[in-house]
Scaffold this motif. Structure first.
Motif, PDB file in Angstrom:
ATOM      1  N   MET A 111       0.823  -1.201   0.000  1.00 35.44           N
ATOM      2  CA  MET A 111       0.000   0.000   0.000  1.00 35.44           C
ATOM      3  C   MET A 111       0.864   1.261   0.000  1.00 35.44           C
ATOM      4  N   HIS A 165      -0.097   4.138  -3.134  1.00 36.83           N
ATOM      5  CA  HIS A 165      -0.607   5.510  -3.042  1.00 36.83           C
ATOM      6  C   HIS A 165       0.474   6.587  -3.038  1.00 36.83           C
ATOM      7  N   ALA A 167      -6.551  -1.453  -5.395  1.00 34.16           N
ATOM      8  CA  ALA A 167      -5.717  -0.314  -5.002  1.00 34.16           C
ATOM      9  C   ALA A 167      -5.416   0.607  -6.176  1.00 34.16           C
ATOM     10  N   ALA A 206      -5.826  -0.516   3.708  1.00 30.08           N
ATOM     11  CA  ALA A 206      -5.359  -1.869   3.406  1.00 30.08           C
ATOM     12  C   ALA A 206      -6.027  -2.882   4.333  1.00 30.08           C
TER      13      ALA A 206
END
Length: 398
Positions: free
Chosen positions: A31, A35, A328, A352
């Motif tokens: 994660m 991002h 994601a 997550a």
């Protein structure tokens, strides 16, 4: 005789739980990449918000570098179990394994170049081919080769890095690439599908170019696969009850030493040397400890029952892994909600965990009707092809 897929009754719950646990850890670490342009920053100096820094610190110490070795060992464990099963049934393991890993390699390429650059499946598939060449060795030889492949090159590499650090400390500092960060945010957060494709390719080459993927495979993934295969031949997980003393000692020693090593960048300067030692040597020790803890918990009927939902996630590990990437990237990339670079690490971590909980629910519902995950069905269809009888297909819900 032909090799058949593993039926539900043949599965070992603790192994599935370990896979499920590893998938949560992998997602929490991944994660960071989903991002944020994580590969281009120095995380020890990048996070200014105390909450973000503490969240990163916990991930760095207890998760990063500690879950992928566990998953790698389990991959080797599973491959060795399939080998022993084929040997007992008189099957042609090598032909089956090559086909299975070739399909995995194809899936990995699709994942890496069309979904997310941080793919690990390509490396697993290539490392699996190496394991096939040595799978017939006795477990003691698998263990010794694993130790040699891991300690010698990694020891030499870290020795060279330490020497370079002593000669020129400034060269060992991890610098943040501002331009690379800006390009990533622009492409993933605002770019077209083609812009995202080229950025994804650039990121993959940055992490795997110049033969890095092969180097990482031989000095990390291959040793873990060999270690897992040796453990499978010794049946260390299946015999957890009679090996309880061994596992308890292993858990305590491995976790203690592994955690001390993982703390090195926080007790000393965080640079290329301390960060490399941290993940290279601390992570695998923690991974072994985590495996032991889960094996011990699953010996308790109530413990196994409580962890069974995580075990179901582990039963469809390929589906869950790919689903995490799809979800994601849809959330963060411009062709979805375009949140790339707009959330902090704490929020990303809780996202997550939340998505993983939803995946547990999905696995529970899915296994009410099917015996395998959706991607696993396709993978095994392509692997076994016409080798399954109608009875086998009905039993496995293929």
């Amino acid at each position: 005789m032909q090799i058949k897929p593993t039926g539900v009754s043949e599965r070992i719950i603790s192994i599935d739980v370990m896979r499920g646990f590893a998938l949560l850890g992998i997602f929490v670490v991944n994660m960071l990449f989903f991002h944020t342009p994580y590969i281009y920053i120095n995380p020890y100096t990048w996070y200014q918000n105390p909450s973000d820094y503490e969240t990163f610190k916990m991930i760095d110490i207890f998760v990063q570098g500690s879950v992928y070795p566990l998953f790698s060992m389990l991959f080797g464990y599973g491959l060795a179990m399939q080998f022993m099963k084929s040997e007992a049934n008189g099957g042609a393991f090598s032909k089956f394994a090559v086909r299975r890993l070739s399909v995995l390699l194809l899936i990995g390429c699709i994942h890496a170049f069309l979904i997310w650059a941080g793919d690990i499946l390509i490396t697993y598939a290539l490392a699996g081919f190496v394991l096939i060449l040595m799978i017939r060795l006795k477990p003691i030889w698998l263990l010794l080769i694993s130790i040699f492949l891991f300690l010698v090159p990694n020891g030499l590499l870290n020795g060279l890095i330490y020497l370079a650090y002593k000669l020129s400390p400034d060269d060992m500092i991890i610098y943040t690439g501002i331009q690379a960060i800006e390009e990533s945010v622009l492409a993933y957060g605002q770019g077209s599908w083609l812009d995202i494709f080229w950025q994804r390719l650039e990121d993959w080459l940055y992490m795997n170019g110049s033969g890095a993927v092969l180097l990482v495979m031989f000095i990390t993934i291959v040793p873990f696969l060999l270690l897992g295969a040796a453990a499978a031949k010794w049946k260390l997980i299946e015999r957890a009850r009679e090996l309880k003393v061994f596992w308890i000692i292993t858990i305590v020693v491995a976790f203690a030493i592994g955690t001390v090593i993982k703390l090195i960048p926080y007790q000393n300067e965080a640079n290329m040397f301390t960060m490399n030692v941290q993940d290279t040597f601390g992570g695998p020790l923690q991974a072994i400890a985590y495996a032991g803890v889960i094996a011990m918990i699953c010996l308790i009927p109530m413990g196994a029952k409580i962890l069974s939902p995580i075990g179901k996630v582990g039963r469809m590990s390929m589906t869950i892994y790919l689903m995490q990437s799809i979800i994601a990237t849809t959330i963060f990339y411009a062709y979805g909600f375009g949140l790339y670079g707009k959330i902090d690490i704490s929020t990303g971590t809780w996202m997550a965990v939340g998505i993983y909980v939803l995946q547990i629910v999905f696995a529970e519902i899915w296994f009410m009707k099917f015996k395998q995950g959706p991607v696993e069905i396709v993978w095994r269809k392509l692997t076994y092809s016409n080798s399954l009888s109608k009875k086998d297909e009905k039993e496995l819900n293929l």
